[in-house]
Design a protein around this motif. Sequence first.
Motif, PDB file in Angstrom:
ATOM      1  N   GLU A  73     -35.253  28.498   8.724  1.00  0.00           N
ATOM      2  CA  GLU A  73     -36.250  28.652   9.783  1.00  0.00           C
ATOM      3  C   GLU A  73     -37.649  28.723   9.184  1.00  0.00           C
ATOM      4  O   GLU A  73     -38.577  28.095   9.657  1.00  0.00           O
ATOM      5  CB  GLU A  73     -35.976  29.923  10.602  1.00  0.00           C
TER       6      GLU A  73
ATOM      7  N   ASN B   8     -38.600  27.528   6.501  1.00  0.00           N
ATOM      8  CA  ASN B   8     -38.917  26.211   5.991  1.00  0.00           C
ATOM      9  C   ASN B   8     -39.725  25.422   6.979  1.00  0.00           C
ATOM     10  O   ASN B   8     -40.635  24.699   6.633  1.00  0.00           O
ATOM     11  CB  ASN B   8     -37.608  25.463   5.758  1.00  0.00           C
ATOM     12  N   ARG B   9     -39.356  25.567   8.241  1.00  0.00           N
ATOM     13  CA  ARG B   9     -39.928  24.650   9.231  1.00  0.00           C
ATOM     14  C   ARG B   9     -40.947  25.327  10.117  1.00  0.00           C
ATOM     15  O   ARG B   9     -41.589  24.684  10.917  1.00  0.00           O
ATOM     16  CB  ARG B   9     -38.823  24.043  10.081  1.00  0.00           C
TER      17      ARG B   9
ATOM     18  N   GLU C  96     -45.920  22.162   0.457  1.00  0.00           N
ATOM     19  CA  GLU C  96     -45.419  20.805   0.688  1.00  0.00           C
ATOM     20  C   GLU C  96     -45.741  19.861  -0.458  1.00  0.00           C
ATOM     21  O   GLU C  96     -45.298  18.729  -0.488  1.00  0.00           O
ATOM     22  CB  GLU C  96     -46.018  20.237   1.974  1.00  0.00           C
TER      23      GLU C  96
ATOM     24  N   GLU D 283     -43.455  23.720  14.348  1.00  0.00           N
ATOM     25  CA  GLU D 283     -42.403  23.243  13.482  1.00  0.00           C
ATOM     26  C   GLU D 283     -43.006  22.156  12.615  1.00  0.00           C
ATOM     27  O   GLU D 283     -43.724  21.298  13.117  1.00  0.00           O
ATOM     28  CB  GLU D 283     -41.288  22.670  14.345  1.00  0.00           C
ATOM     29  N   VAL D 284     -42.754  22.223  11.335  1.00  0.00           N
ATOM     30  CA  VAL D 284     -43.293  21.189  10.460  1.00  0.00           C
ATOM     31  C   VAL D 284     -42.148  20.523   9.725  1.00  0.00           C
ATOM     32  O   VAL D 284     -41.068  21.087   9.590  1.00  0.00           O
ATOM     33  CB  VAL D 284     -44.283  21.774   9.420  1.00  0.00           C
ATOM     34  N   ASN D 285     -42.393  19.302   9.267  1.00  0.00           N
ATOM     35  CA  ASN D 285     -41.389  18.632   8.443  1.00  0.00           C
ATOM     36  C   ASN D 285     -41.711  18.867   6.979  1.00  0.00           C
ATOM     37  O   ASN D 285     -42.644  19.589   6.644  1.00  0.00           O
ATOM     38  CB  ASN D 285     -41.309  17.146   8.788  1.00  0.00           C
ATOM     39  N   ALA D 286     -40.921  18.260   6.118  1.00  0.00           N
ATOM     40  CA  ALA D 286     -41.058  18.557   4.695  1.00  0.00           C
ATOM     41  C   ALA D 286     -42.388  18.099   4.136  1.00  0.00           C
ATOM     42  O   ALA D 286     -42.797  18.513   3.070  1.00  0.00           O
ATOM     43  CB  ALA D 286     -39.922  17.896   3.913  1.00  0.00           C
ATOM     44  N   TYR D 287     -43.102  17.230   4.884  1.00  0.00           N
ATOM     45  CA  TYR D 287     -44.417  16.804   4.411  1.00  0.00           C
ATOM     46  C   TYR D 287     -45.505  17.730   4.921  1.00  0.00           C
ATOM     47  O   TYR D 287     -46.683  17.497   4.723  1.00  0.00           O
ATOM     48  CB  TYR D 287     -44.711  15.371   4.866  1.00  0.00           C
TER      49      TYR D 287
ATOM     50  N   VAL E  27     -44.505  18.738  13.840  1.00  0.00           N
ATOM     51  CA  VAL E  27     -43.699  17.872  14.690  1.00  0.00           C
ATOM     52  C   VAL E  27     -43.541  18.462  16.083  1.00  0.00           C
ATOM     53  O   VAL E  27     -43.036  17.812  16.975  1.00  0.00           O
ATOM     54  CB  VAL E  27     -42.323  17.570  14.069  1.00  0.00           C
TER      55      VAL E  27
END
Lengths: 615, 423
Positions: free
Chosen positions: A53, A55-56, A92, A227-231, A235
């Motif tokens: 959680e 993480n994102r 990131e 919420e974010v992505n790995a970059y 999102v």
Amino acid sequence: MLKGSFSAELDTEVRNRKILVFISCVLFAFLILSGRLFYLQYIRYEENYQNSENNRQRKVVLKAERGSIFDRTGKVLVRNRPSYQVVISARELKDKDSVFARLLNIRDAAGERVFDSATVDTAFQRSRWIRNRPLRILEDASPEQAALIEERAMDLPGVMTVVESRREYPYETMAAHVFGYTGELSEEELKKEEYQSYSLGDRLGKKGLEQQYEEEFRGRDGMKYVEVNAYGREVGLIQGMETQEAIPGHHLITTLDFDIQAAAEAAFPDSMRGAVVALDPRTGEILAMVSAPRLDPNIFSLRRRERNKGWAQVALDTTHPLTNRAISGVYPPASVFKLVSAGAGLEYGFVRPTTHMSKPCTGGYQFGSRYQRCWGTHGSLDLVNALRLSCDTYFYQLGLLMGMEPINEFGRRFGLGSVLGVDIPGERSGWLPDSVSFNARNKRSGWRWTRGLILNLSIGQGQLVTPLQEAALVGGIATGKGVYEPHLMKEIRDVDHELVMRYIPSKVHQGEMKPETHQMLLDAMDSVVNHPGGTGRRAALPGIRVGGKSGSGEWKKGEKTHAWFVSVAPLDNPQIAVATVIEAAGGGGAQAAPVCRKVMEAYFKKYPAVKEVQP
Amino acid sequence: MKNSVRLLDNTTKIDWFFLLLVFVLMGCGLALVYSATMNSSEEWIKSYWFRQALHFAAGTLIAFLFVFVKIDYWKKIAFPFYFVVLLSLIYTTFGGGTTTNGAERWIDLGFFRMQPSEFAKIAFLLALSSWLSKHRVSLSQPKTLIVPMLIFIFPFLLVLKQPDLSTALVFTSVTLVSLFWAGFSLRELFLFVSPALSVLLSFSYIPYNQFFWGLLIVMVGILLFKMRFPVKLSVILVCLNLIAGYADDLVWNSLEDHQKERVDTFLDPMKDPRGVGYQVIQSRVAIGSGGMLGKGFGNGTQTNLSFLPEEHTDFIFSVLGEQFGFVGCVFILGLYFLFLWRGISICWLHSDRFVNLVVASACTIFLFHIVVNIAMTLGMMPVTGLPLPFLSYGGSFVFTCMMLVGLLMNMRYHGDELDVNYK
């Protein structure tokens, strides 16, 4: 097994045992894997789930838009502009070396490198231990540069452009000293108690209105969970986590009038040093405030290198463009002070308007062994004419007659010698010397109070006043209704321009005097401007009765005098009081009076003179 | 076998249950590749899952072609095939071909990028099995080991040089199992690998490594004594062990940088949480966050938000773990177990050495891939880059797997033709 007895066929029993061994191995390995799975997915589930959680999920601060500044008619004077910042996010940022190389390879249309290798390198180094907040690698990027970065977003994990809002002063140097500027909080400042509610990278008001009304301008930062992505790219919003919208800061409606301010600025070119203050003596509203040399507060919103360059330029300038001379500049009031001396003489009954002094003006005055000069040869004068011609000899004798106490007392009635309480920081109190304060101040140098000093002080050489005090003084004398606290804030409105707060004028000095005194001072100011031979004839306006007083302050032997002029109009119902000082320019009537006239001209073009309404 | 279900009947020529398992695993693989790459904006015809489906279709075709090959034919082509693959390995190892990620080497054939090390697995398997089916091996007679060791050492060194440690270890595991099947007892096998174990134990990363090494030497001594090994050989073996015990520096220095890094980060993933360790941490977090039942198909946040690197290839098991949880993982492990069981069961049917060796080796390749890959995604082993059979995306590897499946089916189909030779 013997040599030679080799068969292509396997012994069944041996083979079966081997198959069993193989299957047991498989079972054993799979059991270990299942055990590990159980450990990760059941025993350590909570922790791993939380990690995924985290993480994102990101907490994003929504910066509140800073309030704008308007003039009294609603014209915007200070606003915000979008400013693109290129930042790296340590969490990131992967594969630093190749990202670094790619960043340095980005060139704009002109073929110039967008990034500075030293800056990027430092940020990359710092990203090792500063992991929870973004680090800036390009400040205040142009839209073109921002677009270049966005195009390459997929190649640059961890590099992002964020939009900040920065201050913009569309009229550049206009009223710059009034507005002040904003600057970024440094890491040291952030540790202090008073900046606890700020976060790094926040800009706050420094100097001027920006500092004074910081709390109003600031608004309140909001917060959202995304919420974010790995970059590191957003999102979407996270459901169930409430977004706190940012509350924009309040707008400030100043008492300044754009047209009057513009006229004052135009009348006071940057080649001159000094200040102009125009205020409404009925309320204390400051209509225009100029201090020259000027500075352009836009330089403080530029990127660091240019900002530092601009900063060095203004900070090291020997003419001190950073000082707001209108409130922080103290000057000898010179002949303008004769209004106070004359007023005191009348108020305390030492003289009457028709009183002549014992010695006529013969170009000077013999005091003991010293011959104190006058600027002209005026003969024997009464009080009104002495003021009109600004005869020093008359006031030397008047001063000696009274001593400093009544003069200073009368001056204090109009706020001389103390701060008036204008709502921008940096106001100075000036100084009205008497024997006690003179001795106290000059203790170290050993100078003592002598009676001879009265000669100088009675014509305004030796006191210190600010242009703001002079404007308030002349306004207070003209209205006879006291001195109102000078202020720049008229109204505070929220983002929808709904009224939040309105300034209510407050009288800070009673400015009481006998009607005869009042009338005499009005007549004197009238004669200065409107009578032939008056020193302030250049301040006259057709159709409007302007009153004023000139002054030429000596400050250094061999240098031109500081040119003073104070004016007020219309005399029968004063609506505007203007004080102008021009450093080392010469005579007040010649140099400063036209500036006052231009300001008043602009005022009466917009606001017609009203006749006094008798109650 | 009368009572057994027809599906499990060991007497049928084609093991339909085995085939079913293969297709179920392939289906799972397709679904996982789809969910791992559903975020990419490629149109479906270029998408990973569709290409993987094509790989599976082609692989199935190859497998069925293999079924009908006569077993003698395998023996005949084993060595020529072995040498061809060896040549292509030499070509790629010494500068030829194209590389991606610094490790995998390809020969671009235009329509297909061939990875010689994948085909080397099959060529090696056939060559070794074919030799061992005709020759006896025994540890007490080292001469019998020369040829098998030669067959092993060339491809081993070549892929190690590439550098592709994981494939080299595949060769090693196949060699060991083949030797076991060809006549080594477990004790002999232990003695045979003891020098390698000594090297492993010489690394101070392993807790109590000195103690375990001492234990190993003692066990070797006892075994040598009990098995009445020839004295000369015994001395050599013990000496080898002792020397190997001090070889840690030598071995460590011979590793490539990225391999050292991987071992380092395996030991402490937090050392470089953004680099190599990142994969391990994210994979562990992904699997662990799946919990008992998982987040549901397509709901893997780690996967969908691309926190997982190489999620559709080497780390496909984490995709599974995140979306289907413990239950899903154990289900797939169960499928693998059944698959390996049905595979190795072919040995029950036939007693021919070649058939046995090929079946055992093929099963070993599958087992090694499965265990090492899953252990890697669970953070139990260094990141090696071995894909997971039937689940991982990747053309060459799908073909290898399907060729092995074809071989296994072929052994079952044609094995009895050889049996008659002995009856």
